[in-house]
Design a protein around this motif. Sequence first.
Motif, short mmCIF file in Angstrom:
data_model
loop_
_atom_site.label_atom_id
_atom_site.label_comp_id
_atom_site.label_asym_id
_atom_site.label_seq_id
_atom_site.Cartn_x
_atom_site.Cartn_y
_atom_site.Cartn_z
N UNK A 155 0.85 -1.18 0.00
CA UNK A 155 0.00 0.00 0.00
C UNK A 155 0.89 1.24 0.00
N UNK A 156 0.66 2.10 -0.98
CA UNK A 156 1.49 3.30 -1.12
C UNK A 156 0.64 4.53 -0.84
N UNK A 157 1.17 5.42 -0.01
CA UNK A 157 0.45 6.63 0.40
C UNK A 157 1.07 7.87 -0.24
N UNK A 158 0.20 8.82 -0.60
CA UNK A 158 0.64 10.15 -1.01
C UNK A 158 0.18 11.13 0.06
N UNK A 159 1.14 11.77 0.72
CA UNK A 159 0.83 12.74 1.77
C UNK A 159 0.86 14.13 1.14
N UNK A 160 -0.27 14.83 1.22
CA UNK A 160 -0.44 16.12 0.56
C UNK A 160 -0.59 17.21 1.62
N UNK A 161 0.29 18.21 1.54
CA UNK A 161 0.33 19.26 2.56
C UNK A 161 0.27 20.63 1.91
N UNK A 175 6.55 2.91 8.78
CA UNK A 175 6.14 2.41 7.47
C UNK A 175 6.58 3.45 6.44
N UNK A 176 7.35 3.05 5.46
CA UNK A 176 8.05 4.02 4.61
C UNK A 176 7.57 4.06 3.16
N UNK A 177 6.48 3.36 2.86
CA UNK A 177 5.98 3.36 1.48
C UNK A 177 5.07 4.58 1.27
N UNK A 178 5.69 5.74 1.12
CA UNK A 178 4.90 6.96 0.93
C UNK A 178 5.74 8.03 0.24
N UNK A 179 5.03 8.95 -0.37
CA UNK A 179 5.63 10.15 -0.94
C UNK A 179 5.00 11.38 -0.26
N UNK A 180 5.67 12.50 -0.35
CA UNK A 180 5.18 13.74 0.24
C UNK A 180 5.10 14.80 -0.85
N UNK A 181 3.95 15.46 -0.95
CA UNK A 181 3.78 16.57 -1.89
C UNK A 181 3.46 17.83 -1.09
N UNK A 182 4.36 18.79 -1.13
CA UNK A 182 4.17 20.07 -0.46
C UNK A 182 3.71 21.08 -1.50
N UNK A 183 2.52 21.65 -1.28
CA UNK A 183 1.93 22.59 -2.23
C UNK A 183 1.99 23.99 -1.63
N UNK A 184 2.95 24.78 -2.09
CA UNK A 184 3.09 26.16 -1.60
C UNK A 184 2.05 27.03 -2.30
N UNK A 185 1.12 27.57 -1.52
CA UNK A 185 -0.06 28.24 -2.07
C UNK A 185 0.17 29.76 -2.17
N UNK A 186 1.12 30.14 -3.01
CA UNK A 186 1.35 31.56 -3.24
C UNK A 186 1.99 32.29 -2.08
N UNK A 187 2.75 31.60 -1.26
CA UNK A 187 3.35 32.21 -0.07
C UNK A 187 4.38 33.26 -0.44
#
Length: 322
Positions: free
Chosen positions: A1-7, A28-40
């Motif tokens: 099971x692969x997770x996408x962490x969205x921040x 548990x290390x099967x994950x990616x991280x997506x950081x979405x900078x919202x016009x900061x």
Amino acid sequence: MFFSIIIPLYNRPQEINELLTTLCKQTYTQFEVLVIEDGSVNDAKNIVAAYNDKLDIKYFYKENSGQGFSRNFGFERAQGDYFIIFDSDILVPSNYLEIVKNYLYEHKLDAFGGPDAAHESFTPIQKAISYAMTSPFTTGGIRGNKKHIGQFHPRSFNMGISREVYEKVGGFILTRLGEDIEYSIRIHENGFKIGLIPEAKVYHKRRTSFKQFYKQLHFFGRARINIYKHFPSELKLVHFFPAVFTLGLLFTIVCNLFCPPLAYICNFFVLLYFLLIFFHAWQVNKSIKIAFLSVIASFIQLTAYGLGFMQDLVKRVIFKMS
């Protein structure tokens, strides 16, 4: 099971640094991280880059559109079987993903949420605010609880959806003002199974001052009316409690000014209520100082939410103003 962490992230570089540190410790290390900078203006590009060799992490910068649409931006680019949404002001226990993975294998859920708690490193005010937002003596008691009222609606500080949910339901159609509740309702209406994972908690820092907390809860009160405008049946009696509480306090003040005999009765019940909060908060946090601050935080939570709720109830429902 692969997770996408969205921040989604907006002008909070220090917060994302603390959050990413906790994600480095996941068992548990099967994950990616997506950081979405919202016009900061104060972006976290360099901070996120420091984790390139520690995490499977991607950084995106986009024009400001609000947290809901920033999550959609992340959904469009996610590779996971499940998408997990975090707010930037949380800390994640090291076994969080392990707990979620095991629970999802045993109990098939299409969408889920988890509770929040106060970390030992939090300031007394943050712990008091956390108490107010989770206490059985405030409306916080209906969030992240096995005995929640009605259909459970995951909140976006700790929320997950399957890829199948996103492909069928799409993303958020509101970017703020109750966007997570609205999204959860649509997921439920499309026949997907939603549940609480009680052990999948996060440590939620929330606001660092009572002034910020007041603004946040006033916004939450307004958001409830926004949800009502989309889904009238989702407005329950419990949602009126902060407004009733606020009106009761105003009535108590009036009685103290003009009707002392009735004021004694009102004062007794107000005092009893706050004493219940004080002693329960003392038991939970083992601190008289935090118990005292919890009374203040609970007062702010109820009155700020109540005033925001009544403001938009009058404006948008009674007078039907946009």
